[in-house]
Design an enzyme around this catalytic site. Structure first.
Site, mmCIF file in Angstrom:
data_model
loop_
_atom_site.group_PDB
_atom_site.id
_atom_site.type_symbol
_atom_site.label_atom_id
_atom_site.label_comp_id
_atom_site.label_asym_id
_atom_site.label_seq_id
_atom_site.Cartn_x
_atom_site.Cartn_y
_atom_site.Cartn_z
ATOM 1 N N HIS A 6 -42.940 2.794 16.491
ATOM 2 C CA HIS A 6 -42.455 1.620 17.500
ATOM 3 C C HIS A 6 -43.227 0.551 17.345
ATOM 4 O O HIS A 6 -44.430 0.723 17.542
ATOM 5 C CB HIS A 6 -42.338 2.353 18.847
ATOM 6 N N ARG B 187 -34.519 11.816 12.546
ATOM 7 C CA ARG B 187 -33.874 11.262 13.676
ATOM 8 C C ARG B 187 -32.961 10.408 13.002
ATOM 9 O O ARG B 187 -32.994 9.565 12.123
ATOM 10 C CB ARG B 187 -34.786 10.561 14.786
ATOM 11 N N GLU C 67 -29.650 9.698 26.037
ATOM 12 C CA GLU C 67 -30.073 8.466 26.348
ATOM 13 C C GLU C 67 -29.537 7.781 27.244
ATOM 14 O O GLU C 67 -30.087 6.601 27.576
ATOM 15 C CB GLU C 67 -30.205 7.987 24.839
ATOM 16 N N ASP D 274 -33.973 4.129 26.656
ATOM 17 C CA ASP D 274 -32.395 3.753 26.727
ATOM 18 C C ASP D 274 -31.714 4.004 27.985
ATOM 19 O O ASP D 274 -31.171 3.136 28.440
ATOM 20 C CB ASP D 274 -31.783 4.208 25.447
ATOM 21 N N ARG E 266 -40.889 9.112 25.782
ATOM 22 C CA ARG E 266 -41.507 8.152 26.700
ATOM 23 C C ARG E 266 -42.126 7.130 25.881
ATOM 24 O O ARG E 266 -42.628 7.337 24.881
ATOM 25 C CB ARG E 266 -42.579 8.751 27.575
ATOM 26 N N ARG F 48 -32.774 -3.488 21.064
ATOM 27 C CA ARG F 48 -33.557 -2.090 21.468
ATOM 28 C C ARG F 48 -34.349 -2.374 22.647
ATOM 29 O O ARG F 48 -34.631 -3.471 22.959
ATOM 30 C CB ARG F 48 -34.325 -2.064 20.287
#
Length: 894
Positions: free
Chosen positions: A146, A402, A512, A561, A599, A731
């Site tokens: 990320h 994913r 989510e 999310d 997390r 996001r």
């Protein structure tokens, strides 16, 4: 009476030293004007923080009038100082850990192996129970790419070198000339940093992200893990009478880098395959170095008959065998290197593809050494290599895949349309499940070879083909984003079957949103009752006893999310309730549940202190196993230095052991009722602002650098799931990142104040106080809210409004800051405190020391945003540096 020494004085000394050397470097390389401008801004910022109104006004005027040529050095000066302060703090954490280790007996550090194990035994935990839990523990830390790591890898290496030099300064009393040498080394590192371009000029590709991500294995984890396992082995021996059994690996690692294609069109099937081979090459290279060093050590001649039979009459039997091992590792590197280019032919080479192949060779060496009386040698470097193999395998960490559930729906819709069965996408959930169960029970192929489909559908199918082709052991789980129903899980099971995956990946639904979390128990119960469930768990559903053989299930929970959807307070409570429901569903089906916690690094995305977070989970939700994502800058913060890595590894192990052995009591019914009401109120307040206030999205885009974040080039994934749209398409990472920059930190507290105020104004004030003192979950929720509020600065946010916000939207900013003040007051009332962080003085001081260095970056950022938006593109790099600097100063970005 002698005053006790201040344990934090060495930290202040380190910060002063690094600050002085940075100042000398700036004056030497950029000249007096740059240095004097930085010093003027620093003095004014310090005065403004102390309450000097005239200093605050002068600071704004000086920054606004700063010549363009000085904007960059001023921004860089403060950004680099904060980065250096972070290094000093990290080093001080290691220093404090060693202080505890050297302290008199009876003063172990909270959460350490000795402290925790002693507390467990005192609480009545038997040695057998403690040993069983640790020996069978399965914690997996999943590293993700990320885009929250704002530092270039080049700078991270320089930062690590500075930490090494600070550690050397701690190692003894140096004569003046030796200390001067160390200072000169520090000066050289700082000068190198000052002359290094910190701005990332191009976005990384997913492969480059993955290649950078595995560096932490080589940098620290490769050495830290066996060292940690030695500490754990010794602690178990002390408290249970038995050490860590062979093959035990309480902590392992996974990765999403190169496997996470949710909303990232740049992660392709080819990317995933290349990343898997890159993992194997890196692992083989590290083992090659280990085996080469071990071969150098094992020069002895005596050996047992088994080894002698293997190597013949070689004069140095251990070296002879390890020469073969080293050769096969070289073959493994060459095959992996070829795989990186798409060449899948092994030729005459004999690579290691399964850990047991290498494990058998090492066991032969170990058994021989022990049989000839050299057990002490076997328990040195050889044991470390064996433990690395238990932890890292031959791939360092297994790669998860994913993908969004809608992409699988698109594939099956294309298939059913091509077969004349109608539109799968339009079918009800019951119809989808019936179709999937029928097809999973049918051995015939479903997908036509000549399927006419979109490029997106073809790419999804290519991913499943890649899963089937990649050597076993490279991949972990298949995670489904935005999973809402059992059919989402069964769809992936069917697509794996269709691709001919010999050992199907376990399929993990990711929940989510608040609505999806509320249905978690029902969805899992329905899934576990399906006759096709064994296929989703990676088993053959038609095999005799397949259902009885499947004893494991994994579900992932999305913190980021869900918080963006409902606000942090409501999301936290829904996550808690979802875990309770999942535990009940798994117990009813007699399967072991592993929860995968997605997390983030910041509080607004589920982040926070690891040990406390694990202990605040519902009873029964941690049963020896858990998976957790470690994201972005958190990877370096937790594992970038070996001493810090060791501390975080022990915190994971002791927290999981405590949550398993001494779980908390369930919350009282009255507490649950209060939480239900507060969560509903908090979500309504949060959504009332974010979703229902027409001016909110324009306000957000005007007063934050959200639209400028793309210039950071810190990640390959687009900031939005879909082009255009409002907050819902953004996001969670840039959503939190943008608000962190303005210091309002809105996602971390919005709604919380409304929920607390409603409870306080009703009849729940006494109940809230009881919850805060007796319920770990609520206490941790309040502690995190307290920390966020302490780190936020509404006055700084007001400066963004004044300069950047159109007049019609300014009342919204005023209202948000009032909500912040109301939340501040409510949190203090619940905690029974007069000030934030009054029970955490070290953290309070850290924030207070940082503020005068972060504030100038915010002031400069406001000015630069104005000018860049007016067309002064030459100042964009300086703007990027302020964004990096604020991120460093806040210690978490998104």
């Amino acid at each position: 009476m002698q005053t006790a020494p201040d344990p934090h004085a060495p930290l202040r000394d380190d910060v002063r030293l690094l600050g002085r050397l940075l100042g000398d470097t700036i004056r030497s390389l950029d000249g007096a004007p740059a240095y004097e401008a930085i010093e003027q801004v620093r003095r004014l910022a310090k005065g403004a923080r102390a309450g000097d109104v005239s200093a605050a006004a002068e600071l704004r005027a000086v920054v606004d009038a700063l010549p363009s040529e000085l904007s960059m050095p001023v921004a860089r000066g403060f950004a680099h100082f904060l980065a250096l302060a972070n290094i000093a703090e990290q080093h001080h954490r290691i220093r404090r850990r060693y202080d505890y280790l050297r302290a008199p007996e009876g003063l172990p550090q909270r959460g350490s192996l000795d402290e925790a194990f002693a507390r467990f035994v005192e609480a009545g935990v038997s040695g057998q129970a403690l040993h069983d839990v640790v020996a069978n523990m399965g914690v997996e830390l999943v590293l993700t790419a990320h885009p929250t790591e704002v530092n270039r890898r080049t700078l991270l290496r320089r930062h690590a070198r500075i930490a090494e030099l600070l550690a050397k300064l701690d190692q003894g009393h140096w004569i003046a000339s030796e200390r001067d040498d160390f200072e000169d080394d520090l000066r050289r590192e700082i000068a190198t940093i000052w002359r290094t371009d910190e701005v990332m000029r191009t976005k990384p590709t997913p492969f480059e992200e993955a290649r950078g991500g595995v560096l932490v294995f080589e940098q620290t984890l490769w050495d830290a893990m066996p060292r940690f396992l030695r500490h754990l082995d010794a602690a178990l021996e002390r408290f249970t009478g038995r050490g860590l059994p062979a093959g035990a690996a309480p902590v392992r690692f996974g990765s999403w880098m190169g496997g996470d294609r949710d909303g990232n069109p740049y992660v392709t099937s080819e990317t995933t395959e290349r990343v898997c081979w890159m993992h194997r090459w890196m692992a083989a290279d590290l083992y090659w170095r280990d085996i080469d060093a071990l071969r150098d050590e094992l020069s002895m001649t005596p050996c047992d008959a088994a080894l002698r039979d293997r190597v013949g009459d070689a004069a140095e039997p251990y070296r002879a065998l390890l020469r073969e091992v080293r050769g096969r590792l070289d073959d493994t590197r060459q095959v992996a290197a070829a795989g990186l280019t798409g060449d899948r032919r092994a030729g005459e080479r004999q690579p290691y593809l399964q850990p047991d192949e290498l494990r058998r060779e090492l066991a032969l060496v170990e058994q021989s050494l022990r049989s000839v009386g050299l057990a002490t040698v076997a328990e040195g470097r050889l044991l470390d290599i064996q433990r690395r193999l238990d932890v890292f395998g031959l791939t360092l960490g297994r790669l998860d895949i994913r993908q969004d559930s809608e992409r699988h729906t698109d594939v099956l819709d294309a298939v059913t349309r091509a077969l004349g069965l109608g539109s799968y996408a339009s079918w009800s959930e019951a119809a989808r499940v019936a179709f999937l169960e029928q097809e999973l029970a049918n051995a015939r192929p479903l997908i036509p070879r000549d399927l006419n489909a979109s490029d997106e559908v073809r790419e999804v199918l290519a991913t499943f083909d890649t899963i089937a082709r990649i050597p076993d052991g490279s991949l972990g789980a298949y995670v489904i984003s935005m999973a809402r129903s059992p059919s989402d899980v069964l769809a992936v099971a069917l697509l794996q079957r269709e691709a001919g995956v010999a050992r199907p990946l376990r399929v993990v639904p990711l929940l989510e949103t608040r609505a999806d979390l509320a249905r978690a128990g029902q969805v899992l119960t329905t899934l576990l009752e399906s006759p096709a469930w064994p296929a989703a768990a990676g088993a053959n559903p038609s095999a005799p006893g397949a259902r009885a053989a499947v004893k494991q299930v994994e579900v992932m929970l999305g913190y980021s999310d869900s918080a963006k959807d409902a606000g942090r307070l409501a999301a936290s409570w829904e996550l808690y309730r979802a875990q309770e429901a999942l535990v009940a569903a798994a117990e009813a089906a007699d399967v072991h549940l592993t929860l995968f916690h997605g997390r983030g690094g910041s509080i607004g995305r589920g982040g926070g202190p690891t040990h406390r977070a694990i202990l605040s989970q519902p009873p029964g939700s941690v049963q020896r196993t858990m998976r957790v994502t470690e994201q972005g800058e958190v990877i370096q913060a937790k594992f970038g230095l070996e001493g810090i890595a060791l501390r975080n590894l022990e915190l994971y192990v002791t927290a999981v052991a405590e949550a398993t052995l001494l779980p908390p009591a369930p919350p009282e019914p009255a507490w649950r009722a209060v939480m239900d009401r507060m969560a509903d109120t908090a979500m309504a307040a949060y959504r009332g602002v974010v979703r229902e206030t027409p001016d909110f999205v324009p306000y957000f885009r005007a007063v934050t650098p959200e639209s400028e974040l793309g210039a950071l080039n810190v990640g390959s994934r687009p900031a939005r799931r879909k082009a255009g749209g409002g907050v819902e398409s953004l996001r969670a990472i840039p959503w939190v990142f943008a608000w962190t920059q303005t210091r309002l930190l809105l996602p971390s507290w919005l709604g919380t104040g409304a929920g607390l105020q409603a409870a306080l104004q009703g009849d729940d004030a006494a109940t809230l106080a009881e919850m805060a003192s007796r319920w770990r979950f609520f206490k941790e929720t309040m502690t995190m809210a307290e920390m966020v509020l302490a780190k936020s600065s509404p006055d700084i946010a007001a400066a963004y409004d004044a300069a950047l916000c159109p007049a019609p939207q300014r009342p919204l900013g005023v209202a948000l800051r009032q909500m912040h003040a109301d939340t501040h007051a409510a949190v203090l009332q619940v905690l029974g405190q007069d000030a934030l962080l009054e029970r955490q003085p070290v953290l309070a001081r850290s924030i207070a020391v940082r503020n005068p260095y972060v504030d100038p970056l915010n002031a400069l950022q406001v000015t630069l945003l104005q000018r860049v938006r007016q067309g002064e593109s030459a100042l964009r790099d300086a703007l990027v540096v302020t964004i990096n600097g604020v991120a460093a100063g806040m210690r978490n970005t998104g």
